[in-house]
Enzyme design. Structure first.
Site, PDB file in Angstrom:
ATOM      1  N   LYS A 138       0.832  -1.213   0.000  1.00  0.00           N
ATOM      2  CA  LYS A 138       0.000   0.000   0.000  1.00  0.00           C
ATOM      3  C   LYS A 138       0.860   1.254   0.000  1.00  0.00           C
ATOM      4  CE  LYS A 138      -4.489  -1.534   1.309  1.00  0.00           C
ATOM      5  NZ  LYS A 138      -5.637  -1.448   2.172  1.00  0.00           N
ATOM      6  N   LYS A 146      -3.075 -11.210  -6.866  1.00  0.00           N
ATOM      7  CA  LYS A 146      -4.416 -11.505  -6.336  1.00  0.00           C
ATOM      8  C   LYS A 146      -5.461 -10.563  -6.937  1.00  0.00           C
ATOM      9  CE  LYS A 146      -5.049  -8.633  -2.367  1.00  0.00           C
ATOM     10  NZ  LYS A 146      -5.422  -8.301  -1.068  1.00  0.00           N
ATOM     11  N   LYS A 180      -9.687  -5.101  -5.397  1.00  0.00           N
ATOM     12  CA  LYS A 180     -10.624  -3.999  -5.665  1.00  0.00           C
ATOM     13  C   LYS A 180      -9.966  -2.894  -6.478  1.00  0.00           C
ATOM     14  CE  LYS A 180     -12.879  -4.395  -1.166  1.00  0.00           C
ATOM     15  NZ  LYS A 180     -12.738  -4.041   0.244  1.00  0.00           N
TER      16      LYS A 180
HETATM   17  P1  TYM Z   1     -10.035  -6.777   2.866  1.00  0.00           P
HETATM   18  O1  TYM Z   1     -11.124  -5.787   3.008  1.00  0.00           O
HETATM   19  O2  TYM Z   1      -8.888  -6.431   1.989  1.00  0.00           O
HETATM   20  O3  TYM Z   1     -10.600  -8.160   2.380  1.00  0.00           O
HETATM   21  C1  TYM Z   1     -11.703  -8.789   3.028  1.00  0.00           C
HETATM   22  C2  TYM Z   1     -11.571 -10.297   2.999  1.00  0.00           C
HETATM   23  O4  TYM Z   1     -11.496 -10.764   1.653  1.00  0.00           O
HETATM   24  C3  TYM Z   1     -10.345 -11.580   1.487  1.00  0.00           C
HETATM   25  N1  TYM Z   1      -9.838 -11.425   0.117  1.00  0.00           N
HETATM   26  C4  TYM Z   1      -9.525 -12.440  -0.690  1.00  0.00           C
HETATM   27  N2  TYM Z   1      -9.566 -13.772  -0.529  1.00  0.00           N
HETATM   28  C5  TYM Z   1      -9.190 -14.541  -1.556  1.00  0.00           C
HETATM   29  N3  TYM Z   1      -8.759 -14.052  -2.738  1.00  0.00           N
HETATM   30  C6  TYM Z   1      -8.686 -12.722  -2.952  1.00  0.00           C
HETATM   31  N4  TYM Z   1      -8.279 -12.247  -4.130  1.00  0.00           N
HETATM   32  C7  TYM Z   1      -9.077 -11.848  -1.901  1.00  0.00           C
HETATM   33  N5  TYM Z   1      -9.147 -10.495  -1.782  1.00  0.00           N
HETATM   34  C8  TYM Z   1      -9.603 -10.265  -0.534  1.00  0.00           C
HETATM   35  C9  TYM Z   1      -9.357 -11.079   2.533  1.00  0.00           C
HETATM   36  O5  TYM Z   1      -8.374 -12.040   2.835  1.00  0.00           O
HETATM   37  C10 TYM Z   1     -10.272 -10.796   3.690  1.00  0.00           C
HETATM   38  O6  TYM Z   1     -10.563 -11.959   4.409  1.00  0.00           O
HETATM   39  N6  TYM Z   1      -7.572  -6.068   7.144  1.00  0.00           N
HETATM   40  C11 TYM Z   1      -8.708  -6.715   6.536  1.00  0.00           C
HETATM   41  C12 TYM Z   1     -10.037  -6.273   7.143  1.00  0.00           C
HETATM   42  C13 TYM Z   1     -10.104  -6.458   8.615  1.00  0.00           C
HETATM   43  C14 TYM Z   1     -10.228  -7.710   9.291  1.00  0.00           C
HETATM   44  C15 TYM Z   1     -10.263  -7.374  10.673  1.00  0.00           C
HETATM   45  C16 TYM Z   1     -10.304  -9.027   8.874  1.00  0.00           C
HETATM   46  C17 TYM Z   1     -10.069  -5.482   9.546  1.00  0.00           C
HETATM   47  N7  TYM Z   1     -10.161  -6.038  10.795  1.00  0.00           N
HETATM   48  C18 TYM Z   1     -10.360  -8.383  11.655  1.00  0.00           C
HETATM   49  C19 TYM Z   1     -10.407 -10.023   9.840  1.00  0.00           C
HETATM   50  C20 TYM Z   1     -10.428  -9.700  11.216  1.00  0.00           C
HETATM   51  C21 TYM Z   1      -8.718  -6.360   5.056  1.00  0.00           C
HETATM   52  O7  TYM Z   1      -8.164  -5.374   4.640  1.00  0.00           O
HETATM   53  O8  TYM Z   1      -9.486  -7.177   4.304  1.00  0.00           O
END
Ligand code: TYM
Length: 329
Positions: free
Chosen positions: A113, A195, A198
């Site tokens: 990032k 991966k 978004k």
């Molecule tokens: P975020 O918002 O980037 O993504 C949310 C969830 O989607 C999964 N994910 C994927 N899984 C498989 N393939 C992909 N291409 C892919 N893109 C996204 C992510 O692994 C995630 O599970 N930091 C976290 C949000 C968060 C969180 C938490 C998660 C904040 N607090 C506490 C768990 C527990 C994040 O940025 O996810």
């Protein structure tokens, strides 16, 4: 013994992708009977990049509507917005003071990032994992269902929990990551070495949950494959085809041998259409319900208000214990 506790969340930046759906939400739906589940919308984490305020507000509600539309029953799960449970920010600050600069600077998400937003490498982006640890530890979560990209954040959460417990006696449950193999890492359709994200620059690289069926079909038809024209799982040599197989497997629950057998003698054209149709059919009811729920702002408000109330009960208990232990009046 009570049910095991689960916590997970998604940031409210931009539109949700098939990666978010298969890597996270779709797996959560299967856990709601067996576990005591808390699912939040991580809108405080979203502030680490610049957002349009109105868009951020709308995105927060859209994600909540997606959770419900995908099958998370608000009666069975606690669905809430991170910012509405103030304990997150407070424990986040406390944990900042127990997290080392060295640990944080090793985080790949921070490095990625920081490279992408070179003009806005803010302190929040750096301490992001301490807030994420607070999200998880407040609820004494046993399991955290996430995609592979979040595994490193889970490791630091475990280290923080253990560090704190060692200093002050048992305070936090040390959580485990739950990463489902089939959907751990959905890759881009144009760049299957990275991966699906978004923030992809090429719109054909990513399927959004909101995409219309024709758009989904078009994107899959354009997906990068190779010249062998043979459906075989080999992520090293055939990353494009293997990613499509992974998506098909996550949706149909078929394993790689079954998929290879199903498409024996068939070409990539047929295969891509089958994958696209599996995604379209799976998302259709979710999309329909999503549109309906999103209209009903009062209903959404009722869900997130009740969710925050219920989340606060557990979160405030943990925070109180932490404050007592460290000497904060
Ligand atoms: P975020 O918002 O980037 O993504 C949310 C969830 O989607 C999964 N994910 C994927 N899984 C498989 N393939 C992909 N291409 C892919 N893109 C996204 C992510 O692994 C995630 O599970 N930091 C976290 C949000 C968060 C969180 C938490 C998660 C904040 N607090 C506490 C768990 C527990 C994040 O940025 O996810």
């Amino acid at each position: 013994m009570g049910k095991k506790i689960i916590l997970s969340g998604i940031q409210s930046t931009g539109k949700l992708t098939l990666g978010n759906y298969l890597g996270a939400i779709n797996n959560w739906v299967h856990m709601q009977e067996e576990y005591d589940c808390y699912y939040m919308i991580a809108n405080l984490h979203t502030l680490t990049v610049r957002n349009d305020p109105e868009e951020l507000r709308n995105n927060t509600l859209k994600i909540l509507a997606t959770y419900i539309a995908a099958g998370l029953d608000p009666e069975k799960n606690t669905l809430f917005i991170q910012s509405q449970v103030k304990e997150h920010a407070e424990l986040g600050w406390i944990l900042d003071c127990y997290t080392y600069m060295g640990e944080l600077s090793r985080m790949t998400q921070f490095k990625d990032k920081a490279a992408k937003h070179a003009d806005n490498i803010n302190a929040g982006l750096f301490t992001y994992p301490a807030l994420m640890a607070a999200d998880i530890l407040l609820y004494q979560a046993d399991l955290v269902p996430v995609g592979e990209d979040q595994r490193q954040h889970l490791e630091i959460t475990r280290d923080l929990a253990e560090r704190f417990n060692k200093l002050y006696g048992k305070t936090f449950v040390v959580p485990e990551a739950y990463v489902r193999k089939e959907s751990a890492r959905i890759m881009g359709l144009q760049d299957p070495e990275s991966k699906m994200s978004k923030s992809a620059t090429n719109p054909n690289d990513v399927i959004f949950i909101e995409d219309e069926p024709e758009v989904i079909m078009k994107k899959f038809k354009k997906a990068v494959t190779d010249s062998e024209n043979r459906i075989k799982f080999d992520p090293e040599k055939k990353p494009g085809v293997s990613n499509l197989m992974q998506i098909y497997s996550a949706i149909t629950d078929k394993n790689m041998q079954e998929i290879e057998a199903e498409f024996e003698g068939k070409g990539y054209g047929d295969f891509k259409v089958a994958v696209a149709n599996s995604v379209i059919d799976n998302l259709k009811p979710v999309q329909e319900k999503y549109k309906e729920i999103l209209q009903n702002k009062d209903y959404l408000k009722e869900i997130y208000t009740k969710g925050a109330e219920s989340a606060r009960k557990l979160a405030s208990k943990t925070l109180e214990d932490v404050k007592n232990k460290i000497g904060i009046l």
